[in-house]
Scaffold this motif. Sequence first.
Motif, PDB file in Angstrom:
ATOM      1  N   TRP A 118      -3.270   6.344  -6.342  1.00  0.00           N
ATOM      2  CA  TRP A 118      -2.307   5.494  -7.045  1.00  0.00           C
ATOM      3  C   TRP A 118      -1.177   5.078  -6.108  1.00  0.00           C
ATOM      4  CZ3 TRP A 118       2.760   7.084  -8.527  1.00  0.00           C
ATOM      5  CH2 TRP A 118       3.425   6.206  -9.370  1.00  0.00           C
TER       6      TRP A 118
ATOM      7  N   GLN B  48      -1.248   4.987  -2.831  1.00  0.00           N
ATOM      8  CA  GLN B  48      -1.791   4.102  -1.805  1.00  0.00           C
ATOM      9  C   GLN B  48      -1.998   2.691  -2.350  1.00  0.00           C
ATOM     10  OE1 GLN B  48      -5.124   6.531  -0.645  1.00  0.00           O
ATOM     11  NE2 GLN B  48      -3.899   7.719   0.801  1.00  0.00           N
ATOM     12  N   ASP B  49      -2.418   2.574  -3.613  1.00  0.00           N
ATOM     13  CA  ASP B  49      -2.564   1.259  -4.243  1.00  0.00           C
ATOM     14  C   ASP B  49      -1.212   0.554  -4.371  1.00  0.00           C
ATOM     15  OD1 ASP B  49      -5.296   1.553  -4.465  1.00  0.00           O
ATOM     16  OD2 ASP B  49      -5.257   2.066  -6.603  1.00  0.00           O
ATOM     17  N   ILE B  50      -0.180   1.298  -4.747  1.00  0.00           N
ATOM     18  CA  ILE B  50       1.158   0.709  -4.870  1.00  0.00           C
ATOM     19  C   ILE B  50       1.611   0.174  -3.513  1.00  0.00           C
ATOM     20  CG2 ILE B  50       3.615   1.216  -5.240  1.00  0.00           C
ATOM     21  CD1 ILE B  50       2.773   3.209  -7.393  1.00  0.00           C
ATOM     22  N   ARG B  51       1.385   0.962  -2.477  1.00  0.00           N
ATOM     23  CA  ARG B  51       1.815   0.542  -1.136  1.00  0.00           C
ATOM     24  C   ARG B  51       1.107  -0.747  -0.720  1.00  0.00           C
ATOM     25  NH1 ARG B  51       2.742   5.842   2.572  1.00  0.00           N
ATOM     26  NH2 ARG B  51       4.266   4.501   3.574  1.00  0.00           N
ATOM     27  N   LYS B  52      -0.179  -0.843  -1.010  1.00  0.00           N
ATOM     28  CA  LYS B  52      -0.935  -2.064  -0.669  1.00  0.00           C
ATOM     29  C   LYS B  52      -0.392  -3.253  -1.453  1.00  0.00           C
ATOM     30  CE  LYS B  52      -5.253   0.334   0.327  1.00  0.00           C
ATOM     31  NZ  LYS B  52      -6.557   0.677  -0.226  1.00  0.00           N
ATOM     32  N   GLU B  53      -0.155  -3.048  -2.726  1.00  0.00           N
ATOM     33  CA  GLU B  53       0.330  -4.144  -3.574  1.00  0.00           C
ATOM     34  C   GLU B  53       1.740  -4.570  -3.172  1.00  0.00           C
ATOM     35  OE1 GLU B  53       0.613  -5.079  -8.343  1.00  0.00           O
ATOM     36  OE2 GLU B  53      -0.788  -3.540  -7.647  1.00  0.00           O
ATOM     37  N   LEU B  54       2.589  -3.610  -2.854  1.00  0.00           N
ATOM     38  CA  LEU B  54       3.953  -3.934  -2.417  1.00  0.00           C
ATOM     39  C   LEU B  54       3.944  -4.763  -1.140  1.00  0.00           C
ATOM     40  CD1 LEU B  54       6.012  -0.693  -3.059  1.00  0.00           C
ATOM     41  CD2 LEU B  54       6.452  -2.969  -4.013  1.00  0.00           C
TER      42      LEU B  54
ATOM     43  N   THR C 175       2.130  -7.121  -0.431  1.00  0.00           N
ATOM     44  CA  THR C 175       1.848  -8.529  -0.741  1.00  0.00           C
ATOM     45  C   THR C 175       3.000  -9.217  -1.482  1.00  0.00           C
ATOM     46  OG1 THR C 175       0.836  -8.080  -2.898  1.00  0.00           O
ATOM     47  CG2 THR C 175      -0.606  -7.956  -0.957  1.00  0.00           C
ATOM     48  N   ILE C 176       4.034  -8.453  -1.862  1.00  0.00           N
ATOM     49  CA  ILE C 176       5.138  -9.023  -2.625  1.00  0.00           C
ATOM     50  C   ILE C 176       6.327  -9.196  -1.701  1.00  0.00           C
ATOM     51  CG2 ILE C 176       6.752  -8.639  -4.543  1.00  0.00           C
ATOM     52  CD1 ILE C 176       4.545  -6.954  -5.861  1.00  0.00           C
TER      53      ILE C 176
END
Length: 181
Positions: free
Chosen positions: A167, A169-175, A177-178
């Motif tokens: 979870w 690691q997913d947040i870090r990837k998504e962040l 892109t923002i």
Amino acid sequence: MSIKHAILGILSWKPSTGYELKKIFEDSTTMYWSGNNNQIYKSLVQLLNEGLVTNEVQHQESSPSKKIYSITEEGLTSLREWVLTEPEAPEIKNNFLIQLAWADLLSDEELNELFSEYENKINLQIAYQKEKMRRGEHTPNRNPREVMLWNKISENLLSSYYNELNWVQDIRKELATIPRQ
């Protein structure tokens, strides 16, 4: 977790001293408990007064005497009745979620450091839990069904840590892109 029921459960497995109960709680992947020793001894006295456990004083030559507690038939009945009660929904208390709720106050570098620290804590817990499972010192193994149930409980705990790590690691990837405003 009800400390009294956890104690009754352990005593249904094997008679133990208060110190041995403390060690089982510390080493168990299954029975997380963050209380202090006084709670164990206070609970043992209450269980003794309720007739759910008995104790036997064992005198030792080179050490102080120790009290070994055993579960009574009434204690087994009480434990069984508790096991049959309706399960509670899992309680999720995670201080990191509260930190994360206000993490937009942080710079990108600070947020990255916060995630790194959290990932490190999770990885340490994974290693710690795996080692506890490997040792299996305080795990009853009276029959194959009991062994399987305890293994599944440990797997559940471990999968929770892996899920938390994924979870983050997913947040870090998504962040990534923002754009920061």
